[in-house]
Design a protein around this motif. Structure first.
Motif, PDB file in Angstrom:
ATOM      1  N   SER A   1       0.946  -1.336   0.003  1.00 16.53           N
ATOM      2  CA  SER A   1       0.057  -0.022  -0.214  1.00 16.53           C
ATOM      3  C   SER A   1       0.773   1.322  -0.151  1.00 16.53           C
ATOM      4  N   HIS A   2       0.232   2.329  -0.786  1.00 16.39           N
ATOM      5  CA  HIS A   2       1.377   3.508  -0.733  1.00 16.39           C
ATOM      6  C   HIS A   2       0.191   4.622  -1.212  1.00 16.39           C
ATOM      7  N   ALA A   3       0.783   5.882  -1.106  1.00 15.88           N
ATOM      8  CA  ALA A   3       0.044   7.112  -1.241  1.00 15.88           C
ATOM      9  C   ALA A   3       0.990   7.914  -2.283  1.00 15.88           C
TER      10      ALA A   3
ATOM     11  N   VAL B   1      -4.171   6.542   0.474  1.00 11.36           N
ATOM     12  CA  VAL B   1      -3.629   5.372   0.614  1.00 11.36           C
ATOM     13  C   VAL B   1      -4.430   4.178  -0.187  1.00 11.36           C
TER      14      VAL B   1
ATOM     15  N   PRO C   1       2.363   4.370   3.824  1.00 11.08           N
ATOM     16  CA  PRO C   1       0.832   4.783   4.276  1.00 11.08           C
ATOM     17  C   PRO C   1       0.856   4.755   5.821  1.00 11.08           C
TER      18      PRO C   1
END
Length: 223
Positions: A85-87, A126, A190
């Protein structure tokens, strides 16, 4: 990886010159074009990026990426998924599923998307995604603004190939710190507070440079 594969075709009235004896003997065709008119140039520029860990094949279409925007095509193998997961702090991503089925998590909301569905990820949100079907999924993605997203995708794939070849389950810590510092505008971890994470990553990146451990990572960066 194949970069900048270019196909150009250009026709002019001089193209009536024969390429073989048989063609020379053939009666000339009448052209309806104005004597000084040229046909349009067909230009195809693509950059293909393969990630052996995530199962992603990314095709960046340079000729359809507008000013400040990056358009790319994602082909995700069955079982493939973005590594974590990332943003993206300042970028909107828009995913349009062309073939197959995809599973997204945008914030806390799970989404299963089939062909024809568009999923929009606002800046700073996210998110993660994975192939939800038995066949490869094909997705058109736009990133707006582009910033250095193309370099991020290429660097992440190069790191994954190096990690895969070495048989490691996780990337090298110093390489990851250098990556997170290089692409602070494009990606962040995240849920964790931004300032402390950024301080740790920058400290590790300076340590990597002081010890000369950044040379391998720099070789993975696109020129």
């Amino acid at each position: 990886m194949s970069r900048s594969v270019r196909l150009n075709t250009l026709a002019t009235p001089d193209d009536t010159v024969a390429r073989s004896r048989a063609v020379r003997d053939r009666p000339p065709r009448r052209s309806r074009r104005h004597p000084h008119q040229r046909e349009a140039v067909i230009s195809l520029d693509t950059q293909v990026i393969d990630n052996p860990i995530s199962g992603e094949r990314i095709v960046i279409h340079e000729n359809v990426s507008g000013p400040g925007r990056l358009a790319w095509e994602l082909v995700l193998a069955p079982g493939g998924r973005v590594p974590s997961s990332h943003a993206h702090p300042a970028q909107e991503e828009r995913f349009t599923v062309i073939e197959g089925r995809m599973r997204f998590r945008v914030g806390l909301r799970p989404i299963v998307a089939g062909a024809g569905t568009t999923v929009v990820v606002p800046p700073g949100t996210v998110h993660s995604f994975a192939n939800a079907g038995p066949d490869p999924a094909r997705v058109l993605v736009t990133t707006d603004p582009a910033l250095e997203m193309a370099a991020l995708l290429e660097t992440a794939a190069a790191m994954a190939r190096e990690q895969h070849a070495a048989g490691r389950a996780l990337p090298r810590v110093l390489d990851l710190a250098l990556f997170m510092c290089d692409f602070e505008r494009e990606v962040r971890a995240p849920y964790l507070p931004v300032a402390p994470v950024r301080l740790v990553m920058r400290t590790l990146a300076r340590l990597a440079g002081a010890l000369g451990r950044d040379s391998r990572y720099r070789r993975l960066r696109p020129r």
